[in-house]
Design a protein around this motif. Structure first.
Motif, PDB file in Angstrom:
ATOM      1  N   UNK A 286     -24.992  68.599 -47.612  1.00 14.30           N
ATOM      2  CA  UNK A 286     -24.647  67.184 -47.496  1.00 14.30           C
ATOM      3  C   UNK A 286     -25.845  66.289 -47.785  1.00 14.30           C
ATOM      4  N   UNK A 287     -26.749  66.788 -48.612  1.00 14.25           N
ATOM      5  CA  UNK A 287     -27.895  65.985 -49.016  1.00 14.25           C
ATOM      6  C   UNK A 287     -29.092  66.098 -48.080  1.00 14.25           C
ATOM      7  N   UNK A 288     -30.138  65.341 -48.429  1.00 13.17           N
ATOM      8  CA  UNK A 288     -31.419  65.439 -47.731  1.00 13.17           C
ATOM      9  C   UNK A 288     -31.681  64.264 -46.786  1.00 13.17           C
ATOM     10  N   UNK A 289     -30.834  63.247 -46.841  1.00 17.56           N
ATOM     11  CA  UNK A 289     -31.121  62.016 -46.112  1.00 17.56           C
ATOM     12  C   UNK A 289     -31.239  62.234 -44.602  1.00 17.56           C
ATOM     13  N   UNK A 290     -30.352  63.055 -44.050  1.00 24.28           N
ATOM     14  CA  UNK A 290     -30.399  63.258 -42.595  1.00 24.28           C
ATOM     15  C   UNK A 290     -31.679  63.980 -42.168  1.00 24.28           C
ATOM     16  N   UNK A 291     -32.218  64.821 -43.047  1.00 24.81           N
ATOM     17  CA  UNK A 291     -33.479  65.497 -42.739  1.00 24.81           C
ATOM     18  C   UNK A 291     -34.656  64.530 -42.901  1.00 24.81           C
ATOM     19  N   UNK A 292     -34.564  63.634 -43.903  1.00 24.00           N
ATOM     20  CA  UNK A 292     -35.586  62.586 -44.049  1.00 24.00           C
ATOM     21  C   UNK A 292     -35.664  61.760 -42.775  1.00 24.00           C
TER      22      UNK A 292
ATOM     23  N   UNK B  80     -35.401  80.002 -36.186  1.00 27.61           N
ATOM     24  CA  UNK B  80     -35.067  80.735 -37.413  1.00 27.61           C
ATOM     25  C   UNK B  80     -33.566  80.990 -37.498  1.00 27.61           C
ATOM     26  N   UNK B  81     -33.008  80.747 -38.688  1.00 29.10           N
ATOM     27  CA  UNK B  81     -31.596  81.031 -38.948  1.00 29.10           C
ATOM     28  C   UNK B  81     -31.468  81.554 -40.370  1.00 29.10           C
ATOM     29  N   UNK B  82     -30.283  82.045 -40.716  1.00 28.65           N
ATOM     30  CA  UNK B  82     -30.093  82.547 -42.070  1.00 28.65           C
ATOM     31  C   UNK B  82     -29.789  81.426 -43.050  1.00 28.65           C
ATOM     32  N   UNK B  83     -28.979  80.439 -42.623  1.00 30.78           N
ATOM     33  CA  UNK B  83     -28.528  79.373 -43.514  1.00 30.78           C
ATOM     34  C   UNK B  83     -28.633  78.023 -42.824  1.00 30.78           C
ATOM     35  N   UNK B  84     -29.133  77.034 -43.559  1.00 31.37           N
ATOM     36  CA  UNK B  84     -28.959  75.637 -43.176  1.00 31.37           C
ATOM     37  C   UNK B  84     -27.986  75.052 -44.188  1.00 31.37           C
ATOM     38  N   UNK B  85     -26.805  74.695 -43.734  1.00 28.10           N
ATOM     39  CA  UNK B  85     -25.783  74.147 -44.633  1.00 28.10           C
ATOM     40  C   UNK B  85     -25.785  72.624 -44.516  1.00 28.10           C
TER      41      UNK B  85
ATOM     42  N   UNK C  57     -36.153  68.211 -53.791  1.00 32.77           N
ATOM     43  CA  UNK C  57     -36.595  68.770 -52.515  1.00 32.77           C
ATOM     44  C   UNK C  57     -38.089  69.065 -52.513  1.00 32.77           C
ATOM     45  N   UNK C  58     -38.621  69.410 -53.676  1.00 31.99           N
ATOM     46  CA  UNK C  58     -40.040  69.779 -53.772  1.00 31.99           C
ATOM     47  C   UNK C  58     -40.966  68.627 -53.369  1.00 31.99           C
ATOM     48  N   UNK C  59     -40.502  67.398 -53.541  1.00 36.84           N
ATOM     49  CA  UNK C  59     -41.339  66.244 -53.219  1.00 36.84           C
ATOM     50  C   UNK C  59     -41.315  65.872 -51.735  1.00 36.84           C
TER      51      UNK C  59
END
Length: 389
Positions: A309-315, A273-278, A338-340
């Motif tokens: 910096x976008x969603x690609x690295x999380x994908x 858990x953290x406050x922010x994911x940047x 992001x919802x998808x």
């Protein structure tokens, strides 16, 4: 009226009429909050035989000249009202015309509009409360060298303009309120709502010491992770960020190494858990190191998931099996795409915010709302999860 709502309202009617201004970027959340309040106040009005109101949101506009200069206009009376102004300083989807170009609103622009709307009120409201879930300048809360103190200056400006209370969520460092010791400052946490989503979306999780563990991403996030570990009766680990203080990249010292301190994570599901994911660089690196130590499913949680910096690295991290999910709130702007994402799960905080506003408007204590230990205990009990002592 349900017992839970009646507990917040108390026996007395509110002394001041309620009014809400949801500024651009916070309007979607404001409409959800308004719906709860309209329903609850209608029940209360029926019980006391008085007229109810079908809308607490006031109409306001924020026209801009083509030079970028702006102003705020409130189109309804605020005289004698208990006014709550909702602002999302992190919503970069809002734009305005600047010399013929569509310019995205920065946190500075949102804060300037907030001051404009307070100025437009002209001191007529009986009380002004600012609801700013993500604090303006919250990450610039202390001085290390010849630096500005943006968050402290913001709080002092609002106090000087007549604001009585600040309502925020998971402040990066709540000690910044020391800059305004006479200003009301309520810092809430979405712990219950995040746990509720986790248990609902992953019902097969075993939240016991043998199978589950809490890990703090750094020393600054320890307090929120200690709370999760305490209410769930779980072990707690921590990562220490070793930084290169001889170098500054994008205003911060780069992380050289994550050093893990704590019990063995091998074979366990992990909750961070953290406050922010940047940017997400540090949490993905953390997840990779936990995986190398034998961790099973890793769940990342943040009150504000910004993905700057976008969603690609999380994908990619999800495809590689580094993360099982990211849990966040709707307290700040969320990218539509992001919802998808099947790895993203969002907790709706609109009802919680409505509870807070109702309690404040009825001059009731918010202490039980701030500490949701009882609600978390009931949630665990309902799902047959008994925290270990």
């Amino acid at each position: 009226m349900t017992p839970a709502v009646k507990k917040v309202f108390g026996e007395e009617l509110p002394r001041l009429p309620l009014a809400i201004i949801a500024m651009p970027g916070a309007q979607s959340l404001g409409e959800k909050v308004n719906k709860y309040l309209v329903d609850w106040y209608a029940e209360e009005a029926k019980e006391h035989g008085i007229c109810s109101k079908d809308n607490f949101l006031l109409e306001a506009s924020y026209p801009r000249f083509t030079t970028g200069d702006g102003k705020a206009v409130i189109n309804e009376t605020v005289r004698g009202r208990d006014l709550y102004v909702m602002v999302d300083v992190g919503n970069y989807s809002c734009t305005y015309n600047l010399f013929g170009q569509e310019a995205p609103m920065s946190p500075d622009d949102h804060f300037a509009d907030l001051k404009r709307i307070i100025s437009a009120a002209g001191g007529k409201p009986e009380r002004i409360t600012v609801i700013m879930p993500i604090l303006y300048g919250g990450r610039q809360h202390r001085r290390n060298a010849r630096e500005s103190l943006d968050c402290a200056m913001m709080l002092q400006e609002l106090e000087a303009m007549g604001v009585r209370d600040i309502i925020t969520f998971d402040a990066h460092d709540p000690r910044v309120q020391n800059a305004v010791p006479l200003l009301g400052f309520d810092n809430f946490f979405p712990t219950y709502q995040i746990l509720k989503v986790l248990i609902k979306k992953f019902p097969d999780l075993k939240l016991d010491k043998e199978h589950f563990m809490i890990v703090s991403p750094d020393e600054g996030a320890m307090s929120r992770n200690i709370y999760y570990a305490s209410v769930l009766g779980l072990d707690l680990g921590m990562f220490y960020k070793r930084r290169d203080y001889s170098t500054i990249v994008n205003g911060r010292n780069p992380i050289v190494q994550h050093e893990y301190i704590g019990n063995d994570v091998n074979g366990k599901d992990i909750f961070v858990a953290d406050d922010i994911i940047a940017t997400g660089d540090s949490v993905i690196k953390l997840a990779r190191e936990l995986k190398e130590k034998g961790a099973k499913n890793i769940f990342l949680s943040a009150t504000f998931a910004l993905f700057t910096e976008g969603l690609e690295k999380f994908d990619k991290a999800y495809e590689e099996g580094l993360i099982a999910g990211v849990l966040a709130t709707n307290l700040t702007y969320t990218k539509p795409e992001l919802a998808s994402r099947e790895w993203f799960f969002q907790a709706d905080l609109s009802k919680y915010l409505a509870y807070i506003i109702a309690a404040c408007n009825h001059t009731q204590s918010v202490s039980k709302i701030i500490d949701p230990h009882e609600k978390i205990h009931n949630l665990l009990k309902k799902n047959n999860i008994i925290p270990e002592k």
